[in-house]
Design a protein around this motif. Sequence first.
Motif, mmCIF file in Angstrom:
data_model
loop_
_atom_site.group_PDB
_atom_site.id
_atom_site.type_symbol
_atom_site.label_atom_id
_atom_site.label_comp_id
_atom_site.label_asym_id
_atom_site.label_seq_id
_atom_site.Cartn_x
_atom_site.Cartn_y
_atom_site.Cartn_z
ATOM 1 N N GLU A 1 12.601 -0.908 16.198
ATOM 2 C CA GLU A 1 11.467 -1.750 15.833
ATOM 3 C C GLU A 1 10.150 -0.999 15.976
ATOM 4 N N ARG B 1 9.642 1.040 12.957
ATOM 5 C CA ARG B 1 9.160 0.183 11.861
ATOM 6 C C ARG B 1 7.660 -0.066 12.003
ATOM 7 N N SER B 2 7.207 -0.298 13.242
ATOM 8 C CA SER B 2 5.790 -0.590 13.460
ATOM 9 C C SER B 2 4.914 0.617 13.149
ATOM 10 N N ARG C 1 4.568 0.697 9.406
ATOM 11 C CA ARG C 1 3.661 -0.373 8.980
ATOM 12 C C ARG C 1 2.209 -0.011 9.271
ATOM 13 N N GLN C 2 1.969 0.545 10.445
ATOM 14 C CA GLN C 2 0.586 0.838 10.824
ATOM 15 C C GLN C 2 0.003 1.956 9.977
#
Length: 465
Positions: free
Chosen positions: A191, A194-195, A198-199
């Motif tokens: 996770e 994934r972050s 995204r960032q």
Amino acid sequence: MTLHGGGGLPSTSTQQPAGPEAEFLHGALAVGAARILEVTGDPVLAGMFVHAMRNTLDTTLTREAGGTTFVITGDIPAMWLRDSSAQMLPFLRLLGAGVGGGAGPDSGDELSDVVAGLVRRQFECVAMDPYANAFNQEPNGASYDPADACDNPWIWERKYEIDSLAFPVQLAHQLWRRTGRTDIFTDAVHEAMRSIVRQWRLEQDHEQNSDYRFVRHTELPSETLSRDGLGPATAVTGMTWAGFRPSDDACVYSYNVPGNHFAKLALEHIGEIAAVVYQDAELAAEALALGADIAAGIARHGVVNHPDFGDIYAYEVDGLGNTLLMDDANMPSLLSLPLTGGVDAADPVYQATRAFVLSNANPYFYTGSHAAGIGSPHTPEGYIWPIALAVQGLTAATREEKWDILQTLRDTTGGTGNMHEGFNPDNPEQFTRPWFSWANSMFCELLLDYCEGPDGHDNKNGNVS
């Protein structure tokens, strides 16, 4: 004269006594020192290697309950995601050489466990706040400046730097590839990766998408962001935005080119981990697509034509036509691109860039009677950083250049036997930080790189990437 606490940071004594957890490396360090003595014939270098490696173990590293590892930067009681990763580089070489290292997750190898514990702790920090660069060992509210706008007691400082996310990804990838262990890739790390994607995607358009602001009440413009914490104006370029450089100084133009190269490389690592370990095709595709966007942005906006050197990489750009031509001692740097950017050291643009940054055309290239090398606006004018000298050696094409730099590092400790943050090349007894763990590790990394070369061992420009 010794200048403490570089860049205005408080000099806090946090040295810890050597614990039993360090004893397992005695044999490995002895083997390493013997190899160094064999290749170089220099007992001083061999002794400095053992001293520097023990210094990292004894003064910066804590193995915690629950299998995590906390690594402070040195004279500051906080863990930088960047520094802590780089501090482990020479220890990773011991794993790769089979000295003190195991073959996989069930080997029971303590060194592998130490590095794995750091990976776990780093990704816990990323999950906590992916915009922060430095963290406390406990939620004690300690910070660089109590007035900073951050109410999380775990966070020492919340300067957003691209490398703070890229270094943990690289360290995890290195450990996996050297040992085969996959237990570090938990659901929480999945996770967190994934972050990160995204960032970095969100920060491609900082002006429109981002809520991140950083305001520090200071007279130093390098310690805060303009426009009420938003930072300098930018246009969308495909690259991802950063507020601060790897030096912890504010960007002049917010697309830091070496940082974006590092993001591209880290995204390739995420793509590989997602596909092979997590079998997450969606994350792999997203990471590789973003990496391609960033690479295109670098090619379009980050390469400029210099009248003397030809096409070179800029250090920072804004997408509005402004470029900053320089290099800083801290990694990732333009000089470190073969180590932190996946750039071929023989690439013509890199070679032209290297010639620029190692010349007087770079405003932070300094020369003196004892040394010549790259410094940083983070430390006094004219001071050279051992980290930058080590990076120069690790990316050098010849063993002669590597050896010259090793001798320079040996002879510019100011009589301390330690690497410093920066030193006066006309008087090495003037320096910032009496010891700097990241610099110690980079010295050891270069020394091991030099000593592995003659026998044809793994010797790929420091094997950092």
